[in-house]
Design an enzyme around this catalytic site. Sequence first.
Site, PDB file in Angstrom:
ATOM      1  N   ASP A  83       0.844  -1.188   0.000  1.00 26.45           N
ATOM      2  CA  ASP A  83       0.000   0.000   0.000  1.00 26.45           C
ATOM      3  C   ASP A  83       0.888   1.249   0.000  1.00 26.45           C
ATOM      4  OD1 ASP A  83      -3.100   0.578   0.411  1.00 26.45           O
ATOM      5  OD2 ASP A  83      -2.024   2.023   1.641  1.00 26.45           O
ATOM      6  N   TYR A 119      -3.550  11.001   1.049  1.00 26.73           N
ATOM      7  CA  TYR A 119      -4.039  10.776  -0.317  1.00 26.73           C
ATOM      8  C   TYR A 119      -4.018  12.070  -1.125  1.00 26.73           C
ATOM      9  CZ  TYR A 119      -5.482   6.001   0.679  1.00 26.73           C
ATOM     10  OH  TYR A 119      -5.473   4.661   0.996  1.00 26.73           O
ATOM     11  N   HIS A 174      -4.745  -7.927   0.326  1.00 24.47           N
ATOM     12  CA  HIS A 174      -4.045  -6.652   0.449  1.00 24.47           C
ATOM     13  C   HIS A 174      -3.255  -6.524   1.748  1.00 24.47           C
ATOM     14  CE1 HIS A 174      -3.292  -2.473  -0.480  1.00 24.47           C
ATOM     15  NE2 HIS A 174      -3.817  -2.088   0.669  1.00 24.47           N
TER      16      HIS A 174
END
Length: 467
Positions: free
Chosen positions: A238, A387, A443
């Site tokens: 990630d 982000y 993930h």
Amino acid sequence: MQRLQDLKETFFGLEVVQQQLLISSAVAIGGILAYWVFRSKEAKTIPIGHGWWGKGKKPLSEDDQIHTFTITTSDEEIKDLHARLDLTRYTDPLEDSHFNFGFNSTYLKRVVSHWRNVYDWKKQVAALNQYPHFKTKIEGLDVHFIRVCPPSRENQKVVPLMLVHGWPGSFYEFYKIIPLLTQNHDGVAFEVICPSIPGYGYSEAPQKKGFDSVAAARIFLTLMERLGFSQFYLHGGDWGSAITTNMAQMKPDCVKGLHLTMFFIRSNFKMSLSLVIGRYLPFLVGFTREDVRRIYPYFQKNVWQMLEETGYMHIQATKPDTAGCAVNNSPVGLAAYILEKFSSCTDMKYRDLSDGGLERMFTLDDLLTNVMIYWTTSSMTSSMRFYKENFGNLINRLDFKTGVFVPTGLAAFPNELMHNPKVWAQTKYRNIYTYTFMPRGGHFAAFEEPQLLADDIVQFVKKVGKI
């Protein structure tokens, strides 16, 4: 001229399928030649840069000492949590909606009941403190990390390894894999360093705009230098993948090896061409049968499915503070927001289950401990800002255009958000030592399949170090 005429007649004498294959091959060869010309001219490192992310102006000097840190809690903190849990308002789910509309509120009530009546935060704090915690000031921020050394043994080579988490995870994701890495592997054991990304958990949040993965990479390089490591290995998934990749781009001489479970590849002509041809002639573009199985149908798996699952990303890349107001104020809202990702990102098929499949791979205590790290530090909003900081100028970022030349190991888990074949990964990571099709997992690899991941890291490090 006659030769050209002969070639023309030969071409038009071919069947249509043969003509299409010949054109595709010619385009592929031309693209590959242009690609190699471009690669020979590109930069091989990115600038280290500098930054200051604390409040106010940068002082003339900064405390560079490393201080021990202990996670604490209080009765007041737990009492406040319970009061908020008791005041939660729920909305009934649609019939047969399962997790397809998000976190199912019927199952959410069960999670909250466990949180309120069974879960013991004081016990979990003690478990978190089983490993040594530290903080140190870097670029104006208190950076939190854990450092775990292997037991001393004769004829043992100790290898420093940094593990970097992503969102909505934390350093706690690695608690199950740490003892697997610090044990002896035929004479090799790891000294593990797990930092919290600034703005996540117990690392202080940046006070100024612009803190992206490059800034985090520089801070973690400073951390490793401060700990006395001149060379080390890195692992990330990630955002941890982006950060450790940047570290390898900044100081390749320091990074002996880079191991990733998620790898970001810039779209290019080679990828587009391989998508067109790969389903029918995979060998022509370097795809394996497993690549074909994981990629196609491409639109369904890599376009539509991503659009369904990345709504949070668009919010956090544009207006993170707005959504942050809600989840920072409601522990149940925070849990729903985080744990929905631990459902779908573990296995997309879990969306069709009424409990999201959460307890198939995790315990509620483990999941809630990760939530509590965000809740008790009020760090959800600052973590979401990462982000916006990273996607704001993505196209023009130098690190996005620069290759990685350190030895690289890639572990491709079958339920990762997107599959990138080795042939695609090589356009970014130029020195791939190992590429493993993992048999299961998604993930949150270290949280889901710690033994599988540990084995792959050990295999990679031994191959790079010729141990």
